[in-house]
Write a protein that holds these residues in place. Structure first.
Motif, PDB file in Angstrom:
ATOM      1  N   GLY A 149      -6.305   1.083  -8.115  1.00  0.00           N
ATOM      2  CA  GLY A 149      -5.002   1.684  -8.322  1.00  0.00           C
ATOM      3  C   GLY A 149      -3.934   1.132  -7.389  1.00  0.00           C
ATOM      4  O   GLY A 149      -4.047   0.021  -6.865  1.00  0.00           O
ATOM      5  N   SER A 150      -2.897   1.938  -7.177  1.00  0.00           N
ATOM      6  CA  SER A 150      -1.744   1.507  -6.393  1.00  0.00           C
ATOM      7  C   SER A 150      -1.408   2.522  -5.317  1.00  0.00           C
ATOM      8  O   SER A 150      -1.887   3.659  -5.334  1.00  0.00           O
ATOM      9  N   ARG A 151      -0.548   2.114  -4.413  1.00  0.00           N
ATOM     10  CA  ARG A 151      -0.152   2.971  -3.302  1.00  0.00           C
ATOM     11  C   ARG A 151       0.890   3.995  -3.751  1.00  0.00           C
ATOM     12  O   ARG A 151       1.558   3.812  -4.773  1.00  0.00           O
ATOM     13  N   GLN A 156       3.636   2.612 -10.153  1.00  0.00           N
ATOM     14  CA  GLN A 156       2.566   2.072 -10.991  1.00  0.00           C
ATOM     15  C   GLN A 156       1.762   3.225 -11.604  1.00  0.00           C
ATOM     16  O   GLN A 156       1.203   4.031 -10.876  1.00  0.00           O
ATOM     17  N   LYS A 157       1.703   3.281 -12.913  1.00  0.00           N
ATOM     18  CA  LYS A 157       1.130   4.449 -13.596  1.00  0.00           C
ATOM     19  C   LYS A 157      -0.370   4.289 -13.860  1.00  0.00           C
ATOM     20  O   LYS A 157      -0.850   4.411 -14.990  1.00  0.00           O
ATOM     21  N   HIS A 158      -1.114   3.995 -12.796  1.00  0.00           N
ATOM     22  CA  HIS A 158      -2.569   3.946 -12.917  1.00  0.00           C
ATOM     23  C   HIS A 158      -3.140   5.362 -12.932  1.00  0.00           C
ATOM     24  O   HIS A 158      -2.546   6.292 -12.373  1.00  0.00           O
ATOM     25  N   ARG A 159      -4.298   5.507 -13.533  1.00  0.00           N
ATOM     26  CA  ARG A 159      -4.976   6.812 -13.529  1.00  0.00           C
ATOM     27  C   ARG A 159      -5.870   6.980 -12.315  1.00  0.00           C
ATOM     28  O   ARG A 159      -6.381   8.075 -12.068  1.00  0.00           O
ATOM     29  N   LEU A 191       0.955  10.460  -7.066  1.00  0.00           N
ATOM     30  CA  LEU A 191       2.066   9.945  -6.269  1.00  0.00           C
ATOM     31  C   LEU A 191       2.347   8.476  -6.552  1.00  0.00           C
ATOM     32  O   LEU A 191       3.475   8.007  -6.355  1.00  0.00           O
ATOM     33  N   SER A 192       1.342   7.733  -7.011  1.00  0.00           N
ATOM     34  CA  SER A 192       1.574   6.320  -7.312  1.00  0.00           C
ATOM     35  C   SER A 192       2.474   6.143  -8.531  1.00  0.00           C
ATOM     36  O   SER A 192       3.034   5.062  -8.743  1.00  0.00           O
ATOM     37  N   HIS A 193       2.658   7.188  -9.339  1.00  0.00           N
ATOM     38  CA  HIS A 193       3.515   7.112 -10.520  1.00  0.00           C
ATOM     39  C   HIS A 193       4.992   7.220 -10.160  1.00  0.00           C
ATOM     40  O   HIS A 193       5.853   6.888 -10.983  1.00  0.00           O
ATOM     41  N   LEU A 194       5.301   7.704  -8.962  1.00  0.00           N
ATOM     42  CA  LEU A 194       6.683   7.906  -8.541  1.00  0.00           C
ATOM     43  C   LEU A 194       7.247   6.629  -7.927  1.00  0.00           C
ATOM     44  O   LEU A 194       6.507   5.809  -7.371  1.00  0.00           O
TER      45      LEU A 194
END
Length: 261
Positions: A149-151, A156-159, A191-194
């Motif tokens: 995923g991402s930070r 980044q919209k990872h699950r 939080l990585s989606h923001l």
């Protein structure tokens, strides 16, 4: 003040948590969970490991202010003990935890856990340095190396999210309470989606520890992998699993998190 110093104080009915273990205005949730684990373990029959703990974060446990650890042994059966713990600060309940402890018994049922996901070795992952003022205070004690995923706030919209984790300074032992603290170090996956900072807090946290607990040395890396089950209306439901370097399942975690953004 190290994790071991703070956990040693769990034998008392009142503790004061130093500011360097803060997460915003509250104490790092993994530390309060570790304290609850340590305090509850002290009242059950020896030889009964913690099987599961459910935590409700009622309000912020604030650093620097005395917090009472009120523990009640609800029941001790032939093999299982149930314990209730409250953290009370300034006359109000800030955390409630229910711990389930149990010795093993013979059973015909035996199902192996699923294998750990493929991940690069921690030595091949980029270290995450502690940056004062940009990271929560407690991060100075725990290192995380991203694999999945991402930070946070990357848009980044990872699950999923996760990677390797260990204490920057190894404790004398990596027991159940210390593992609790490590598990909660990772930020919530939503939080990585923001794309910019937004406040967030855990509402509930549930942890299940494997028994017998796989061998883990104090300086071992543990692999954490969390996935979003669902996120909407300002709340996220996330589950995670934790393995040692040999791929043995150590713990299962589940959180309900509130995201204010």
């Amino acid at each position: 003040m190290t994790l071991e110093d703070i956990l040693a104080s769990a034998s008392r009915n009142e503790v004061i948590i130093p500011a360097n273990w803060a997460q915003g205005r509250a104490t790092f949730g993994g530390l309060t969970g570790a304290l609850a684990c340590e305090r509850m373990q002290s009242v059950v029959t020896p030889g009964r490991p913690m099987r599961a703990m459910q935590v409700s974060f009622v309000g912020p446990v604030e650093p620097g202010i005395p917090v009472a650890l009120e523990v009640e042994l609800l029941r001790e059966g032939k093999s299982v003990s149930q314990v209730l713990l409250r953290m009370v600060q300034d006359g109000s309940t800030r955390l409630v935890a229910l711990g389930s402890f149990g010795s093993g018994r013979e059973s015909e049922v035996s199902v192996s856990p699923l294998p750990a996901p493929e991940a690069p070795a921690p030595e091949d992952c980029e270290p995450t340095p502690f940056i004062e003022g940009m990271m929560p205070n407690f991060a100075q004690f725990i290192e995380m190396r991203w694999c999945f995923g991402s930070r946070p706030f990357s848009g980044q919209k990872h699950r999923d999210m996760g990677g390797w984790m260990q204490f920057r300074e190894a404790p004398s032992k990596l027991d159940e309470a210390a593992i609790m603290a490590l598990i909660d170090a990772w930020p919530p996956v939503p939080l990585s989606h923001l794309t910019s900072f937004a406040p967030n807090s855990s509402l509930t946290w549930s942890v299940e520890l494997m028994d017998p607990l796989p061998t883990v040395k104090p300086d071992d890396w543990l692999l954490y992998h969390a996935s979003i089950d669902r996120a909407s209306d300002g709340y996220g439901n996330v589950h995670a699993q934790i393995w040692n370097r040999q791929g043995e399942l150590v713990a299962i975690s589940r959180q309900t998190v509130a995201v204010f953004g």
